[in-house]
Scaffold this motif. Structure first.
Motif, short mmCIF file in Angstrom:
data_model
loop_
_atom_site.label_atom_id
_atom_site.label_comp_id
_atom_site.label_asym_id
_atom_site.label_seq_id
_atom_site.Cartn_x
_atom_site.Cartn_y
_atom_site.Cartn_z
N ALA A 1 0.74 -1.09 0.01
CA ALA A 1 0.09 0.01 -0.13
C ALA A 1 1.00 1.04 -0.02
N PRO A 2 0.56 2.39 -0.84
CA PRO A 2 1.17 3.59 -0.61
C PRO A 2 1.68 4.09 0.64
N SER A 3 1.03 3.97 1.56
CA SER A 3 1.20 4.32 3.12
C SER A 3 2.16 3.29 4.02
N GLN A 4 2.34 2.17 3.21
CA GLN A 4 3.19 1.14 3.98
C GLN A 4 4.55 1.57 4.20
N GLU A 5 5.05 1.57 5.49
CA GLU A 5 6.46 1.87 5.68
C GLU A 5 7.01 0.64 6.02
N GLY A 6 8.36 0.74 5.78
CA GLY A 6 9.26 -0.33 5.62
C GLY A 6 10.09 -0.81 4.42
N ILE A 7 10.53 -1.95 4.61
CA ILE A 7 11.25 -2.70 3.62
C ILE A 7 10.27 -3.93 3.03
#
Length: 468
Positions: free
Chosen positions: A362-368
């Motif tokens: 998702a566009p808002s997903q943080e991380g690798i």
């Protein structure tokens, strides 16, 4: 150990097991006569002599080389004798036994034993004697053990740098500048009516600032060296079936952990050390975190939390295919809350989303985002691990360092900071400034062993291998 360092000592100097060559080493005072009795001929210093090593009855034990190094021109600074034979453990043990037998021999024309106090060397005793006899300083002595134990090429090269004296020379340069400033300050205490002008003309404050800058650079390089030696312990944690074991296998390039679609397959932690740009990274795969009534799985989960508490960095692995499931999100939040209570605040958490081959993030997903199965994103994860480790090869190269070196450098920094504050207070606290500089000098001297408690020496050398 220190109280007996004048006794002659003997040990097998090669690693246990079978090999083409094995070495028995003897070091101590008055070894020359013993060496010639063993060889039954006059020996030339540092010249290899081929002969038969015979028992008391004259029967050959083995054939090999004997080399005598007269002190102080030897590794330990004492007389050193090396017997180089075939590397079978029984052969080497027979040679050691023969040496003890000959050491006690006092048959005519000898009136007394050759080496009556000969004993087995303790761990690291040969190197300890080299240190005590000023053949190398303590940082160089530690570098020998680090060179032997190096787990990566970069660590080996850095240990070699320290062994050659690169680290020690920088410490000595810093110490000399510190001593110069200390002498300047202490000299002013004898002439209080002139001290302020004298210190200003000598740019004492500028000297303190430059010392602090040099110390900061040295500390940064030492931190990199400590990282090369110790590595980074990275724990992979998350819910069952997130792909923790698959990630371990992918990073290690080998099938180390069992991978199945069954949740709870991993019951205990599995560890493997990998290299990233020469840095040892100790990867720990753990049991999936969830509520369970299975006794074995509960033990594995408890060990997971123990591993998390001891981690240098945490990879919190998520399943991207479950990213929108409310139950999965709630379970991840519970893990995050429990982790926050256990993990020290300075330990970094890397959020990693696995199974990126199944769906886009998702566009808002943080991380690798990675795919442990197909290798997607693994290079980005490796770079992130180096980043959180704080690795950046200094321009001047890296030397190996230990935690005790870093602790000493931190104490020096604290004393210099206090000294700067006392200098700003001028006349009233110059004597306190002189004391802070003295303490800083002592902390630096601990690194090279100019000032080192005997109990610390015992701890350091006890970690060496026998025969070194």
């Amino acid at each position: 150990m220190l109280s007996k360092h004048h006794d002659p000592v003997i040990a097998i100097a090669t690693a246990p097991g079978r090999g083409s060559v094995g070495i028995v080493r003897i070091s101590g005072p008055n070894v020359r006569e013993f060496a010639q009795a063993l060889a039954q001929k006059t020996l030339q210093p540092r010249e290899a002599t081929y002969l038969a090593f015979r028992d008391a009855q004259g029967v050959p034990i083995d054939h090999g080389l004997l080399i005598f190094f007269p002190g102080p021109h030897s590794y330990t600074g004492e007389d050193v004798l090396e017997l180089q034979a075939h590397g079978g453990p029984i052969v080497l043990q027979l040679l050691v036994a023969r040496c003890f037998e000959l050491a006690q021999d006092c048959r005519p024309p000898r009136q007394q034993p050759l080496l009556p106090s000969l004993r087995m060397a303790q761990a690291g005793e040969f190197t300890q004697r080299a240190f005590l006899n000023d053949k190398l300083d303590l940082a160089q002595a530690e570098a020998i053990a680090d060179l032997i134990d190096a787990s990566t090429e970069a660590a080996a090269r850095s240990a070699s740098q320290s062994l050659s004296g690169v680290f020690s020379k920088e410490v000595v340069v810093l110490k000399d500048a510190l001593v110069h400033l200390r002498m300047l300050v202490e000299a002013t205490l004898d002439f209080p009516e002139e001290e302020i002008d004298f210190l200003k003309k000598a740019d004492a404050e500028g000297q303190v600032v430059r010392l602090s800058q040099s110390l900061s650079q040295l500390t940064q390089r030492a931190q990199q060296g400590a990282l090369l030696r110790e590595g980074l312990t990275v724990v992979i944690a998350g819910q069952p079936n997130a792909g923790k074991s698959s990630l371990l296998n992918a990073l290690a390039g080998a099938e180390l952990a069992i991978v199945t679609p069954i949740a709870g397959t991993t019951r205990d932690k599995v560890q493997e050390t990998i290299q990233i740009e020469g840095i040892p990274i100790h990867i720990v795969d753990t049991a999936g975190l969830r509520a369970s009534e299975d006794i074995v799985e509960k033990i594995g989960i408890a060990r997971t939390w123990d591993a998390i508490g001891a981690a240098d960095a945490l990879v919190f692995l998520h399943d991207i295919s479950q990213a929108t499931a409310a139950k999965y999100i709630a379970a991840d939040e519970d893990i995050a809350s429990a982790t926050a209570r256990i993990l020290p605040k300075h330990v970094p958490i890397i959020h990693v989303w696995n199974k990126g081959d199944l769906m886009a993030p998702a566009p808002s997903q943080e991380g690798i985002v990675i795919s442990a199965k197909h290798g997607q994103g693994l290079e980005a994860l490796r770079h992130k691990l180096l980043e959180v480790a704080g690795w950046s090869a200094p321009a001047g190269g890296v030397f190996i360092a230990r935690e005790r070196h870093l602790q000493a450098l931190r104490r020096v920094a604290a004393h210099l900071e206090n000294a700067h504050l006392h200098l700003k207070a001028h006349i009233q606290t110059l004597d306190l400034m002189a004391e802070e500089l003295r303490l800083a000098q002592l902390a630096l001297a601990e690194i090279t062993g100019e000032f080192t408690p005997d109990d610390l020496l015992g701890v350091i050398f006890s970690k060496f291998c026998i025969g070194k």
